[in-house]
Write an enzyme that holds these catalytic residues in place. Structure first.
Site, short mmCIF file in Angstrom:
data_model
loop_
_atom_site.label_atom_id
_atom_site.label_comp_id
_atom_site.label_asym_id
_atom_site.label_seq_id
_atom_site.Cartn_x
_atom_site.Cartn_y
_atom_site.Cartn_z
N CYS A 188 7.91 -18.94 24.08
CA CYS A 188 8.07 -17.55 24.57
C CYS A 188 7.54 -17.32 25.85
O CYS A 188 6.27 -17.38 25.92
CB CYS A 188 7.74 -16.53 23.50
SG CYS A 188 7.68 -14.98 23.91
N CYS A 237 -1.79 -9.59 1.50
CA CYS A 237 -1.48 -10.06 3.06
C CYS A 237 -2.99 -10.09 3.82
O CYS A 237 -2.98 -10.16 4.85
CB CYS A 237 -0.70 -8.84 3.34
SG CYS A 237 -1.50 -7.35 3.63
N TYR A 286 1.13 -0.35 -7.40
CA TYR A 286 1.54 -0.28 -5.97
C TYR A 286 2.96 -0.89 -5.61
O TYR A 286 3.14 -1.63 -4.79
CB TYR A 286 0.64 -1.28 -5.08
CG TYR A 286 -1.24 -0.83 -5.07
CD1 TYR A 286 -1.49 -0.10 -4.39
CD2 TYR A 286 -1.90 -1.51 -6.29
CE1 TYR A 286 -2.96 0.06 -4.34
CE2 TYR A 286 -3.14 -1.27 -6.22
CZ TYR A 286 -3.63 -0.50 -5.38
OH TYR A 286 -4.96 -0.12 -5.48
N CYS A 319 2.98 -12.25 18.43
CA CYS A 319 2.69 -13.46 18.08
C CYS A 319 1.30 -14.20 18.50
O CYS A 319 1.01 -14.22 19.63
CB CYS A 319 3.91 -14.54 18.34
SG CYS A 319 5.29 -14.49 17.66
N ASP A 340 0.04 -5.28 -5.77
CA ASP A 340 0.58 -5.79 -4.27
C ASP A 340 -0.05 -4.87 -3.24
O ASP A 340 0.71 -3.84 -2.95
CB ASP A 340 2.03 -5.82 -4.19
CG ASP A 340 2.44 -6.72 -2.58
OD1 ASP A 340 1.60 -6.81 -1.92
OD2 ASP A 340 3.74 -6.60 -2.28
N CYS A 351 13.69 -12.24 21.96
CA CYS A 351 12.65 -12.54 21.08
C CYS A 351 12.93 -13.75 20.10
O CYS A 351 14.03 -13.69 19.18
CB CYS A 351 12.23 -11.50 20.15
SG CYS A 351 10.78 -11.68 19.00
#
Length: 543
Positions: free
Chosen positions: A160, A496, A400, A169, A469, A247
């Site tokens: 990119c 995450c 959640y 990124c 989560d 993108c």
């Protein structure tokens, strides 16, 4: 409702819940003193930023370190520390040689100088690099990469042209094989550092066969250069928008639709937000593509309630984009980092876009949450189902729960599923989704899990499996206490953020649980973000 949307909602009322938004305090593998990453935090998970582009700013392309030349100019007269100099004696501008031991949670290289952690953006594991000291703090050093003296075999040329500029990124300069290994190591390091565990059973990370073109949604800011409309992301530490046309991690249909919307805005000269000092105008383009349905949904986020030449805009967009199923305008007059306002008007077509995940059907309004990487979402949810170990006789709590996607995925294999979510709008969406898909054994409730769950247990409920989560900030301490009081046979943690995941698991380990296995999932290739599914089993009261 995404994790970060939930986090933003909680912030508003008290204080991304998914990002897991398009940020929560970074929690790196280097402890709480970890410095803030340079620039604005990259977005992740459901509302993560659309990342990089192909068109503009190519003249500003970040050089690929390790290609034989120093990527940044530096003063050769700067002092190189002597062999006897301590880390505390370093000053800004000093040149140091560092061996990179691992990647941090934001994709930066982590090494040590005289036993003090050094964070170097762009450096890779096992590389030996020359770097210029930028900042010296009591517990860390931050340095700028100058030259790669020993190059990683995983270092590649990022495809990119605005990699390192748009900020979406962080690890395009690593081969995909190297990315998957690095993400697994990030999780291992978090458990080693925060839970004292180095012998966990890790399942191989679930990656993608083609780790590009996976994002089904773009949310791009706008500006005008001459007559041309630019759509993109804010460059790090600035208010300058980086054009990310084409993108490579967006689906081609999303990129194509963005270009067509820009073209119509240009031709009609529709005003943009803050253009010529105006407080009205178009702020953001939002495009969503249905991977299964093939539908396209276009939303303009505006500062005012009036869209000049509205009828012409709709007519021209329909002509140039026949696959569009709905065109909407969302009104957000507030000065806020949130994309959407509270009011949405359908300008033409369907109010909702149709999409599916496996056999689950969804009707998505412009503001409705839906996973950004559907292909990997199926792998994630199947990992959750494997961890839950359902036989059809279990009562499952989905804490959640957001719009209920995990609970609905599990419902056919359980006796009963109860979802808990603090945001009423998300619960309403979950109930609609349950009815739409015939999941009659799934119910969804507004409230906090740490309050509702004890009440249900007092009334006789005995959950066999609890699934959580949470946002990047992790589990509420009261919820952890609730888990330890309720003692479900299985606790499935979807995370995450490896750092908060490991810290929360340490509490449960000390309270009588054990970790059966860890399953990393690469939801966002080319970024440093990594998702995990953890299976914890109750082993008995702690000794």
């Amino acid at each position: 409702m995404s994790k970060q949307q939930r986090s933003a909602h909680n912030n508003k009322n008290s204080k991304h819940k998914h990002s897991k938004g398009e940020g929560a305090k970074p929690n790196g593998a280097a402890a709480s003193s970890r410095p803030k990453p340079s620039g604005k935090p990259a977005y992740s998970r459901e509302e993560s930023k659309p990342m990089t582009g192909q068109k503009a700013a190519s003249s500003k392309r970040r050089p690929n370190p390790g290609a034989g030349k120093a990527p940044h100019s530096y003063n050769q007269q700067r002092r190189s520390p002597s062999n006897t100099m301590t880390a505390e004696e370093l000053k800004s501008g000093d040149i140091i040689i560092v061996t990179i031991k691992r990647l941090g949670i934001n994709g930066e290289g982590v090494g040590y100088y005289r036993r003090k952690a050094v964070f170097i953006d762009g450096a890779l594991t096992d590389e030996v690099v020359k770097a210029e000291v930028q900042e010296v703090q009591p517990k860390f050093i931050k340095a700028q990469l100058l030259e790669v003296e020993k190059r990683s075999p995983h270092r590649i040329e990022p495809p990119c042209p605005v990699f390192g500029i748009c900020g979406g990124c962080q690890i395009q300069h690593i081969s995909y094989e190297g990315q998957l290994a690095a993400k697994t190591d990030i999780v291992r390091e978090a458990f080693n550092r925060y839970a004292g565990l180095d012998n966990l059973r890790f399942k191989p990370i679930l990656g993608m066969e083609h780790p590009w073109n996976y994002r089904n949604k773009a949310q791009l800011q706008l500006k005008r250069q001459g007559r041309e409309v630019i759509a993109g992301l804010y460059e790090a530490d600035s208010h300058s928008i980086v054009d990310i046309s084409g993108c490579p991690i967006q689906h081609p249909k999303v990129n194509e639709a963005v270009e067509k919307v820009k073209s119509v805005l240009e031709e009609l000269r529709i005003p943009l937000y803050k253009e010529n000092g105006s407080k009205d105008g178009v702020r953001t383009i939002v495009v969503r593509h249905g991977f299964q349905s093939g539908e396209l949904q276009v939303t303009l986020v505006t500062a005012g309630s009036r869209l000049p030449r509205q009828d012409d805009f709709v007519r021209m967009l329909r002509l140039t984009m026949p696959e569009v199923s709905g065109i909407a305008m969302n009104i957000n007059p507030k000065k806020t980092s949130l994309i959407f306002g509270e009011r949405t008007i359908t300008l033409w077509g369907a109010e909702n876009m149709q999409e599916s995940l496996s056999d689950l059907q969804f009707a998505l309004s412009p503001r409705a949450f839906f996973q950004l990487n559907p292909q990997q979402t199926v792998k994630l949810y199947e990992s959750v189902r494997a961890a839950a170990g359902l036989t059809g006789q279990e009562t499952v709590i989905d804490a959640y729960c957001g719009t209920g996607t995990i609970g609905l995925w599990l419902a056919p294999y359980a006796k009963e599923v109860r979802g808990i979510e603090t945001i009423p709008e998300a619960v309403e969406d979950a109930r609609i989704n349950a009815q739409r898909n015939g999941r009659t054994n799934a119910s969804f409730h507004v409230g906090q899990a740490e309050e509702l769950l004890p009440r249900w247990v007092k009334d006789g409920l005995r959950p066999d499996v609890i699934i959580a989560d949470p946002p990047r900030t992790g589990l509420d301490p009261r919820f952890l206490e609730t888990i330890l009081r309720t003692k479900p046979k299985r606790f499935v943690y979807v995370s995450c953020n490896p750092s908060t995941l490991a810290k929360d698991c340490k509490v449960l380990l000390d309270g009588g649980y054990e970790i059966d296995w860890v399953q990393p999932v690469d939801m966002f290739p080319q970024t440093s973000h990594v998702e995990c599914v953890i299976l914890m089993k109750w082993r008995g009261e702690p000794k």
